[in-house]
Design a protein around this motif. Structure first.
Motif, PDB file in Angstrom:
ATOM      1  N   ARG A   1       0.836  -1.200   0.000  1.00  0.00           N
ATOM      2  CA  ARG A   1       0.000   0.000   0.000  1.00  0.00           C
ATOM      3  C   ARG A   1       0.877   1.259   0.000  1.00  0.00           C
ATOM      4  N   LEU A   2       1.886   1.246   0.874  1.00  0.00           N
ATOM      5  CA  LEU A   2       2.716   2.446   1.018  1.00  0.00           C
ATOM      6  C   LEU A   2       3.612   2.665  -0.203  1.00  0.00           C
ATOM      7  N   ARG A   3       4.052   1.567  -0.805  1.00  0.00           N
ATOM      8  CA  ARG A   3       5.008   1.736  -1.908  1.00  0.00           C
ATOM      9  C   ARG A   3       4.382   2.406  -3.122  1.00  0.00           C
ATOM     10  N   ALA A   4       3.068   2.360  -3.217  1.00  0.00           N
ATOM     11  CA  ALA A   4       2.404   3.090  -4.307  1.00  0.00           C
ATOM     12  C   ALA A   4       2.605   4.588  -4.126  1.00  0.00           C
ATOM     13  N   ARG A   5       3.055   4.988  -2.950  1.00  0.00           N
ATOM     14  CA  ARG A   5       3.271   6.426  -2.703  1.00  0.00           C
ATOM     15  C   ARG A   5       4.726   6.826  -2.915  1.00  0.00           C
ATOM     16  N   ILE A   6       5.515   5.911  -3.468  1.00  0.00           N
ATOM     17  CA  ILE A   6       6.902   6.233  -3.815  1.00  0.00           C
ATOM     18  C   ILE A   6       7.024   6.327  -5.327  1.00  0.00           C
ATOM     19  N   GLY A   7       7.666   7.347  -5.798  1.00  0.00           N
ATOM     20  CA  GLY A   7       7.960   7.434  -7.228  1.00  0.00           C
ATOM     21  C   GLY A   7       9.424   7.118  -7.436  1.00  0.00           C
ATOM     22  N   PHE A   8       9.744   6.307  -8.473  1.00  0.00           N
ATOM     23  CA  PHE A   8      11.116   5.851  -8.640  1.00  0.00           C
ATOM     24  C   PHE A   8      11.600   6.158 -10.054  1.00  0.00           C
ATOM     25  N   VAL A   9      12.763   6.759 -10.156  1.00  0.00           N
ATOM     26  CA  VAL A   9      13.368   7.018 -11.467  1.00  0.00           C
ATOM     27  C   VAL A   9      14.774   6.442 -11.473  1.00  0.00           C
ATOM     28  N   GLN A  10      15.048   5.617 -12.495  1.00  0.00           N
ATOM     29  CA  GLN A  10      16.347   4.949 -12.619  1.00  0.00           C
ATOM     30  C   GLN A  10      17.199   5.629 -13.665  1.00  0.00           C
ATOM     31  N   GLU A  11      18.494   5.337 -13.631  1.00  0.00           N
ATOM     32  CA  GLU A  11      19.399   5.905 -14.627  1.00  0.00           C
ATOM     33  C   GLU A  11      18.999   5.506 -16.042  1.00  0.00           C
ATOM     34  N   SER A  12      18.795   4.198 -16.261  1.00  0.00           N
ATOM     35  CA  SER A  12      18.303   3.795 -17.583  1.00  0.00           C
ATOM     36  C   SER A  12      16.945   3.139 -17.390  1.00  0.00           C
ATOM     37  N   PRO A  13      15.872   3.929 -17.567  1.00  0.00           N
ATOM     38  CA  PRO A  13      14.531   3.438 -17.259  1.00  0.00           C
ATOM     39  C   PRO A  13      14.192   2.210 -18.116  1.00  0.00           C
ATOM     40  N   THR A  14      13.624   1.190 -17.475  1.00  0.00           N
ATOM     41  CA  THR A  14      13.205   0.007 -18.214  1.00  0.00           C
ATOM     42  C   THR A  14      11.729   0.164 -18.556  1.00  0.00           C
ATOM     43  N   LEU A  15      11.483   0.741 -19.721  1.00  0.00           N
ATOM     44  CA  LEU A  15      10.120   0.967 -20.181  1.00  0.00           C
ATOM     45  C   LEU A  15      10.040   0.473 -21.621  1.00  0.00           C
ATOM     46  N   PRO A  16       8.853   0.024 -22.062  1.00  0.00           N
ATOM     47  CA  PRO A  16       8.757  -0.458 -23.443  1.00  0.00           C
ATOM     48  C   PRO A  16       9.110   0.636 -24.449  1.00  0.00           C
ATOM     49  N   GLY A  17      10.163   0.411 -25.210  1.00  0.00           N
ATOM     50  CA  GLY A  17      10.724   1.450 -26.064  1.00  0.00           C
ATOM     51  C   GLY A  17       9.855   1.870 -27.221  1.00  0.00           C
ATOM     52  N   GLN A  18       8.917   0.989 -27.647  1.00  0.00           N
ATOM     53  CA  GLN A  18       8.158   1.337 -28.851  1.00  0.00           C
ATOM     54  C   GLN A  18       6.988   2.265 -28.536  1.00  0.00           C
ATOM     55  N   LEU A  19       6.660   2.429 -27.239  1.00  0.00           N
ATOM     56  CA  LEU A  19       5.516   3.273 -26.874  1.00  0.00           C
ATOM     57  C   LEU A  19       5.890   4.748 -26.888  1.00  0.00           C
ATOM     58  N   ARG A  20       4.900   5.590 -27.242  1.00  0.00           N
ATOM     59  CA  ARG A  20       5.098   7.034 -27.151  1.00  0.00           C
ATOM     60  C   ARG A  20       4.774   7.479 -25.729  1.00  0.00           C
ATOM     61  N   VAL A  21       5.163   8.707 -25.391  1.00  0.00           N
ATOM     62  CA  VAL A  21       5.030   9.152 -24.003  1.00  0.00           C
ATOM     63  C   VAL A  21       3.589   9.043 -23.470  1.00  0.00           C
ATOM     64  N   PRO A  22       2.558   9.526 -24.205  1.00  0.00           N
ATOM     65  CA  PRO A  22       1.206   9.398 -23.668  1.00  0.00           C
ATOM     66  C   PRO A  22       0.792   7.940 -23.459  1.00  0.00           C
ATOM     67  N   GLU A  23       1.277   7.061 -24.349  1.00  0.00           N
ATOM     68  CA  GLU A  23       0.943   5.641 -24.202  1.00  0.00           C
ATOM     69  C   GLU A  23       1.632   5.041 -22.984  1.00  0.00           C
ATOM     70  N   LEU A  24       2.817   5.541 -22.676  1.00  0.00           N
ATOM     71  CA  LEU A  24       3.519   5.076 -21.476  1.00  0.00           C
ATOM     72  C   LEU A  24       2.675   5.365 -20.242  1.00  0.00           C
ATOM     73  N   GLY A  25       2.023   6.526 -20.233  1.00  0.00           N
ATOM     74  CA  GLY A  25       1.155   6.890 -19.126  1.00  0.00           C
ATOM     75  C   GLY A  25       0.064   5.847 -18.944  1.00  0.00           C
ATOM     76  N   ARG A  26      -0.570   5.468 -20.056  1.00  0.00           N
ATOM     77  CA  ARG A  26      -1.637   4.470 -19.980  1.00  0.00           C
ATOM     78  C   ARG A  26      -1.103   3.111 -19.536  1.00  0.00           C
ATOM     79  N   PHE A  27       0.167   2.853 -19.871  1.00  0.00           N
ATOM     80  CA  PHE A  27       0.794   1.570 -19.529  1.00  0.00           C
ATOM     81  C   PHE A  27       1.088   1.491 -18.031  1.00  0.00           C
ATOM     82  N   VAL A  28       1.509   2.614 -17.471  1.00  0.00           N
ATOM     83  CA  VAL A  28       1.932   2.618 -16.069  1.00  0.00           C
ATOM     84  C   VAL A  28       0.760   2.845 -15.115  1.00  0.00           C
ATOM     85  N   ALA A  29      -0.257   3.605 -15.566  1.00  0.00           N
ATOM     86  CA  ALA A  29      -1.365   4.048 -14.711  1.00  0.00           C
ATOM     87  C   ALA A  29      -2.005   2.932 -13.872  1.00  0.00           C
ATOM     88  N   PRO A  30      -2.328   1.766 -14.467  1.00  0.00           N
ATOM     89  CA  PRO A  30      -3.045   0.749 -13.684  1.00  0.00           C
ATOM     90  C   PRO A  30      -2.315   0.294 -12.430  1.00  0.00           C
TER      91      PRO A  30
END
Lengths: 225, 290, 290
Positions: free
Chosen positions: C73-102
């Motif tokens: 529950r508490l960890r949802a209140r932490i935001g984490f940014v890494q040096e090399s973010p592991t995010l799906p590279g083919q998505l555009r920024v707005p789509e990344l939002g939809r990917f992470v939101a849930p």
């Protein structure tokens, strides 16, 4: 320098090379299990298969360096790029030669085939052609475009082969070209004198191989890493 | 005057999306040259051209007066290179990787390599796959420093390394070139590293060399101007080499400190520009002011 | 008001490495910088906070609540940014939002859109094709859009050039000030912390050797430069570290111990001096000179 390069590859690609060295023994086990009439055909087929795998060994080594990111290390060594191409050709040649020697020796020792068969196998130029088609010809493509280059080169080869077969089979009827069939007949039945035939089976692959070696050097010297 | 070790003469490289324009650069022996510039400005390309990894479209690169393209392989024996984010075959031990490489260099100094490995806290029995990026860079540095190359070419050797190691590395590098026959060329994003022991700084912007100056000359040339927005009269942007505005005021980079001092008569604050100021403001350009 | 993040006697043993009883408070509404050598334990500390590792002992609190008991529950209140973010590279920024939101119950889509607009991120480019600076900004917007209490940044600036780095730091300052958030920021580039950090924590071999408000730390120390005779003064005896340079001795001393003898230079340390000189054994330096 070539020696240092070979030793470097032996160390860096030990895993790949050990895997490749196990191949003849696996094939031998297969050969020993087959008995009777098919044995000879089987032996030839497996030998060709082994050679085919080893003909692309230089490509797998180069592509592995590309994938692991060690190509930059290789190309910044105090070695001309021509030497690197020479290394790859030498690796393909040595692997095929070693495999043929081991395989044929084992086959002769285990199965005692008739003298005639052994002579046929030893004197064939098939390994040279395989090296030409599967190692030398795709090499410039691999050096320039990597894995995609290898696929493209082999795709092009297949397309050319099918086109040829199509022309031979349907050419005269559909396209009204008759010379292809004539050429094919000439090729198959070796309607040329012995000295020409020798030139065709041994000289031609060597000549083409040297040409592709030159093209490979020219290509690698112009590649940006 | 030590002889020129490395010279770029009109070196050009054109790619569809990027060009390095006719670059001239001189590096005499006994000097450390720091190469700065934004990501994509051409730092790595410049160093790769030097190592023969990338083929130039025009111009000459000379090492002690010899054309690097012609004598490439032989001359590379006298140059050591650490690439940006070096990579190694992961399943091999560092000792085996060293073995494979040392063979190419007659001047390889095994004892020195062992000392470097110990200083860097690396174990030769470790496998390359277990190393972090910083440790891989350290290993690549150990390979580069274990022979007495006349030119050291280091592409961002300090990225991902902690401040203590960075400072020690710079001390080590500056000891290397004391005899004035060797030189070092390295690129970095960390301007504070350059302020310590680097003699000359080159700055690349969009594939062009914006300047290449000695550290002392840089300090005397550039001034940082800070003031209120009311000082930004029309036409003044031309005297700035970079400008940044905030709602409260502006920050600008200029060469002509005396002229500006007279012009603003104490209404603006003028101070010596740090390397970071120069790089940040020059990178921005004056586009915002127009 | 309880601190955003609080560690008490936090310990973790991992093979030969161990974090020793860390006590640290990351206050709300400020940026805490975390410095330390490669392998000093920064990543381990982050993994403990993120619940990727279980501590052997000690207390971890997020805004006063036990992080070990209410982890998910508490960890949802932490935001984490890494040096090399592991995010799906083919998505555009707005789509990344939809990917992470849930993954986050508190995801605020309007806030996300405001952030990516404010950061002027390109909306039609896939993540893999963004510049490194823009990639970090995208990762920061994703981490901020679920309105975290604590923002963890693991070397976010190490791949950025000075211009992109300053831009990123300015944005970070802005978002911290406007929302009164807490940030824990690890970096090797101490000049970044000189610029934006309010508090600094210094990890060395798994121990927290220094922590507190940055200004207090800097005012609490002085760097004294002078000749060999410094060692025999009260100031020299109080030194907590030092090194020998071409110009003489450079000692780190607590401020206000005693007046410096004639002919010595006294300066306020930068963070880098503190990190470099603290606990650097003097005996070693002396042994070198003899």
């Amino acid at each position: 320098m070539l020696r240092s390069l070979l030793l470097r590859d032996l160390a860096l690609h030990r895993r790949v090379l050990i895997t490749a060295a196990i191949l003849p023994f696996l094939l031998l086990i297969l050969v020993v299990t087959v008995q009777g009439q098919e044995a000879k055909d089987m032996a030839t087929a497996l030998w060709i298969l082994g050679l085919l795998v080893l003909a692309v060994l230089p490509h797998s080594l180069h592509l592995r360096e590309d994938r692991l990111g060690t190509l930059i290390g290789l190309l910044t060594l105090p070695v001309a790029r021509r030497e690197v191409v020479r290394l790859r050709f030498l690796e393909g040649f040595l692997a095929s030669l070693a495999f043929t020697t081991v395989y044929l020796t084992a086959w002769i020792v285990l199965r005692h085939p008739p003298r005639q068969e052994v002579l046929e196998l030893v004197s064939t130029s098939a390994p040279l052609w395989l090296l030409l088609v599967f190692m030398a010809y795709p090499m410039p493509f691999v050096l320039r475009w990597g894995g995609k280059g290898l696929l493209g080169a082999l795709g092009l080869l297949m397309a050319g082969f099918f086109l040829y077969v199509f022309l031979v089979m349907f050419g005269p009827r559909v396209l009204h070209v008759t010379w292809v069939a004539a050429f094919d007949g000439w090729l198959r039945h070796a309607a040329f004198p012995t000295y020409l035939s020798l030139g065709f089976t041994w000289g031609l692959p060597l000549l083409l191989g040297l040409t592709f070696y030159g093209v490979s050097c020219w290509t690698l010297e112009r590649v940006d890493a | 005057m030590p002889e020129t070790l490395l010279a770029f003469r009109g070196v050009t490289k054109r790619w569809p999306a990027f060009q390095l324009e006719a670059t001239d650069l001189d590096l005499p022996g006994g000097l450390i040259l720091g190469l700065m510039g934004a990501n994509g400005a051409g730092k790595t390309t410049l160093l790769k051209l030097l190592m023969g990894l990338v083929q130039p479209d025009g111009g000459v690169i000379q090492f002690k007066g010899m054309d690097l393209r012609e004598g490439g392989a032989e001359l590379r024996r006298r140059i050591a290179y650490v690439p940006d984010e070096p990579r190694f075959v992961p399943e091999l031990r560092l000792r085996a990787l060293k073995e494979a490489q040392a063979r190419f260099y007659p001047d390889w100094d095994e004892a020195r390599w062992k000392g470097l490995m110990a200083d860097f806290g690396l174990d030769p029995a470790q496998k390359a796959g277990q190393l972090s990026l910083g440790m891989r860079t350290k290993f690549a540095l150990s390979l580069a420093l274990a022979r007495s190359a006349e030119l050291l070419v280091l592409d961002e050797p300090t990225t991902g390394l902690d401040p203590v190691f960075r400072r020690e590395l710079l001390q080590r590098l500056s000891a290397e070139i004391q005899d004035e026959r060797r030189a070092i060329l390295f690129s970095t994003h960390i301007t504070s590293d350059l302020e310590q022991r680097v003699d000359r700084v080159a700055f690349l912007r969009d594939g062009r060399l914006a300047f290449c100056q000695d550290q002392d000359a840089l300090r005397d040339t550039w001034v940082l101007v800070k003031g209120g927005l009311d000082l930004l009269e029309p036409g003044i942007a031309g005297t700035f080499r970079g400008l940044r505005t905030t709602p409260f005021g502006f920050e600008a980079l200029a060469e002509d400190g005396e002229g500006l001092r007279r012009r603003f008569e104490g209404r603006a604050l003028l101070e010596r520009a740090s390397l970071e100021d120069i790089v940040v403001l020059m990178g921005k350009g004056t586009a915002h002011a127009a | 008001m309880s601190p955003a993040l609080e560690l008490q006697g936090l310990s973790k043993r991992l093979g030969a490495f161990a974090l020793h009883r860390l006590d640290l408070a990351v206050p709300q509404g400020g940026i805490t910088g975390l410095v330390g050598a490669n392998g000093a334990g920064k990543s381990t500390l982050f993994k403990l906070i993120l619940g990727l590792l279980e501590p052997d002992e000690g207390i971890l609190r997020l805004s006063g609540e036990d992080l070990r008991a209410h982890g998910p529950r508490l960890r949802a209140r932490i935001g984490f940014v890494q040096e090399s973010p592991t995010l799906p590279g083919q998505l555009r920024v707005p789509e990344l939002g939809r990917f992470v939101a849930p993954f986050y119950p508190t995801w605020d889509d309007a806030e996300f859109r405001r952030l990516i607009e404010g950061f002027s991120l390109p909306l039609k480019t896939s993540f893999a094709k963004l510049s490194q600076g823009n990639r970090m900004k995208a990762a920061l917007s994703l981490a901020l859009a679920h309105r975290p209490d604590l923002l963890l940044l693991d070397e976010p600036t190490s791949g950025l050039d000075p211009l992109a780095r300053r831009e990123f730091l300015d944005l970070l300052l802005e978002v911290v000030q406007e929302e009164h958030r807490a940030v824990l920021f690890s970096t090797h580039i101490t000049s970044d912390l000189d610029r934006i950090a309010d508090h600094v924590a210094f990890l060395k071999a798994g121990r927290l050797v220094l922590s507190g408000a940055k200004d207090d730390l800097i005012e609490g120390w002085q760097v004294v430069k002078g000749g060999e005779e410094l060692l025999d003064t009260p100031l020299g005896r109080a030194a907590r570290g030092g090194q020998r340079t071409d110009l003489g001795l450079e000692l780190l001393c607590p401020a206000g111990t005693s007046a410096p003898p004639e002919g010595t230079l006294v300066a306020r340390p930068r963070l880098e001096d503190l990190v470099y000189l603290l606990d650097r054994p003097l005996e070693e330096a002396v042994a070198c000179s003899r």
